[in-house]
Design an enzyme around this catalytic site. Structure first.
Site, short mmCIF file in Angstrom:
data_model
loop_
_atom_site.label_atom_id
_atom_site.label_comp_id
_atom_site.label_asym_id
_atom_site.label_seq_id
_atom_site.Cartn_x
_atom_site.Cartn_y
_atom_site.Cartn_z
N ASN A 209 3.62 1.92 -7.67
CA ASN A 209 4.08 2.56 -6.43
C ASN A 209 5.60 2.50 -6.36
O ASN A 209 6.24 1.97 -7.27
CB ASN A 209 3.43 1.88 -5.21
CG ASN A 209 3.75 0.40 -5.19
OD1 ASN A 209 4.89 0.00 -5.06
ND2 ASN A 209 2.72 -0.43 -5.36
N ARG A 210 6.16 3.00 -5.29
CA ARG A 210 7.62 3.21 -5.24
C ARG A 210 8.40 1.99 -4.78
O ARG A 210 9.61 2.08 -4.55
CB ARG A 210 7.93 4.38 -4.31
CG ARG A 210 7.53 5.71 -4.90
CD ARG A 210 7.83 6.83 -3.93
NE ARG A 210 9.20 6.79 -3.45
CZ ARG A 210 9.62 7.30 -2.31
NH1 ARG A 210 8.76 7.89 -1.51
NH2 ARG A 210 10.89 7.22 -1.94
#
Ligand code: CTP
Length: 396
Positions: A209-210
């Protein structure tokens, strides 16, 4: 932050003296009042004007000059200092302060000060390895001086070895840690998780994820600067490693769970800032998956919920990254995971959330109280969260 702190930066005469300009600049940017003392030899490598320009303060180079603000009272800086940092420290200055000599302004100040002293040596590898230098450093350590060890690499002589001045970030991180050691988290063990986890698909691909790790790293550093013993459990991120804490690198949610269980065995608080992947591929292909015109379907299974499953009696802080019904969803998570505090943030806002240095959060407590914070830097948010942790710890 180093606001309101007086840092006396002693520079001695080695080629690494030029790096002291960067240290002086970064200390000043961090808010410190930086008072530079240079040995006579240091002035051969870098000019006092450089340091004066960077710090906006007069630079002391001698005990005998009347023009300087501090020239009359030779121990004035020793008394004004919150901390003394010698960077770079040559073998010569290390030997002098280890034996209590005081034949110039820097050694006088070190002998006279009651402030903590941080020494960052830089020298030729043979001088560093010489037992007399090591004995001197051992004496300083035994007397409570903090030594920031030099690093390995190419030295001015062209040789490769130990002796390079530690990085500016390492030296400043150490300064912050030493200044904070009697802070309101002194003696407390705080475990912080940071970054996203990676769940492998095959040897070259993963699901992630970011998360940048910035919020977790800010929390770990803030806790360190308030005196805590910090364990930072981090997924892969591209941030520099903070000094003055235990750092455990993990990749997957399962690895993070094991690391959290181990670190919290003795913890006073756990702050789960990591963005743990909720799913992982059921099977990890042992070799690289080849592309196929039929497309690819991955079967995903749940990862463990670390925060909900970790056992033990400590303050539990969770995060809730939400894109709608922020407070209601966060409250639900607080209940479900039996947390003391949950930090809710709206990840759809551009100035908070992923990969930015600011955050806008709501701190929600167990008794339902809500503290809506304005837009702050992640470091400021970290300190506000830790204020709440301190309150809970003091309540017992
Ligand atoms: N967390 C965890 N283990 C997981 C997932 C999340 O410990 N497998 C932690 C996070 O570090 C964070 C909090 O739990 O502190 C977030 O809770 P969660 O319900 O997982 O949030 P989201 O992943 O945002 O949940 P959802 O996707 O359901 O909104």
């Amino acid at each position: 932050m180093l606001t309101d702190k007086t840092v006396v930066l002693g520079i001695s005469g080695g080629i690494a003296a030029y790096k002291a300009a960067d240290i002086a600049s970064k200390l000043t940017q961090a808010g410190a009042r930086v008072e530079v003392i240079m040995t006579e030899a240091a002035t051969r490598f870098i000019t006092p004007l450089t340091l004066r320009s960077l710090t906006g303060r007069p630079v002391v180079t001698t005990m005998w000059e009347l023009a300087s603000e501090f020239s009359i009272e030779h121990v004035a800086l020793a008394e004004a200092a919150d901390i003394v940092v010698i960077a770079p420290a040559t073998a010569n200055i290390v030997a002098k302060i280890a034996t209590g000599m005081a034949d110039d302004m820097l050694t006088c100040t070190v002998l006279a000060t009651k402030a903590p002293v941080v020494v960052a040596p830089a020298m030729n590898v043979n001088m560093w390895e010489n037992p007399v230098t090591q004995d001197n450093l051992a004496r300083l350590r035994a007397r409570g001086f903090t030594i920031v060890d030099p690093t390995y690499g190419r030295l001015a002589s062209g040789k490769i070895g130990l002796g390079r001045l530690a990085e500016t970030e390492t030296i400043i991180g150490t300064v912050k840690q030493v200044l904070g050691r009697n802070g309101d988290l002194a003696g407390k063990r705080i475990v912080v998780t940071a970054g996203g986890t990676q769940e492998p698909i095959d040897p070259v691909r993963h699901i992630s994820n970011r998360s940048s790790g910035k919020m977790g790293y800010a929390l770990a550093e803030a806790a360190r600067d308030r005196g805590a013993m910090v364990s930072l459990i981090t997924g892969p991120v591209s941030l520099p490693e903070p000094v003055g804490m235990e750092i455990v690198h993990v990749r997957t949610a399962a690895e993070m769970k094991a690391a959290v269980a181990k670190a919290t065995a003795q913890a006073d608080a756990l702050v789960m800032a990591a963005a743990v992947a909720d799913y992982r591929p059921k099977e990890v292909a042992p070799t690289k998956i080849k592309k196929d015109s039929a497309g690819l379907t991955l079967e995903l299974v749940r990862t463990p919920d670390i925060l909900a499953e970790v056992a033990g009696n400590f303050v539990r802080v969770g995060f809730a990254a939400e894109s709608e019904n922020v407070v209601a969803n966060a409250r639900q998570k607080l209940e479900k995971k039996q947390l003391d505090i949950i930090i809710a943030n709206d990840i759809t806002a551009v100035d908070s959330g992923f990969d930015v240095d600011t955050n806008r959060v709501i701190i929600i407590g167990r008794e339902g109280e809500e503290e809506k914070l304005p837009l702050l830097t992640k470091r400021e948010v970290a300190d506000r969260i830790l204020d709440r942790v301190v309150e809970l710890l003091n309540r017992g």
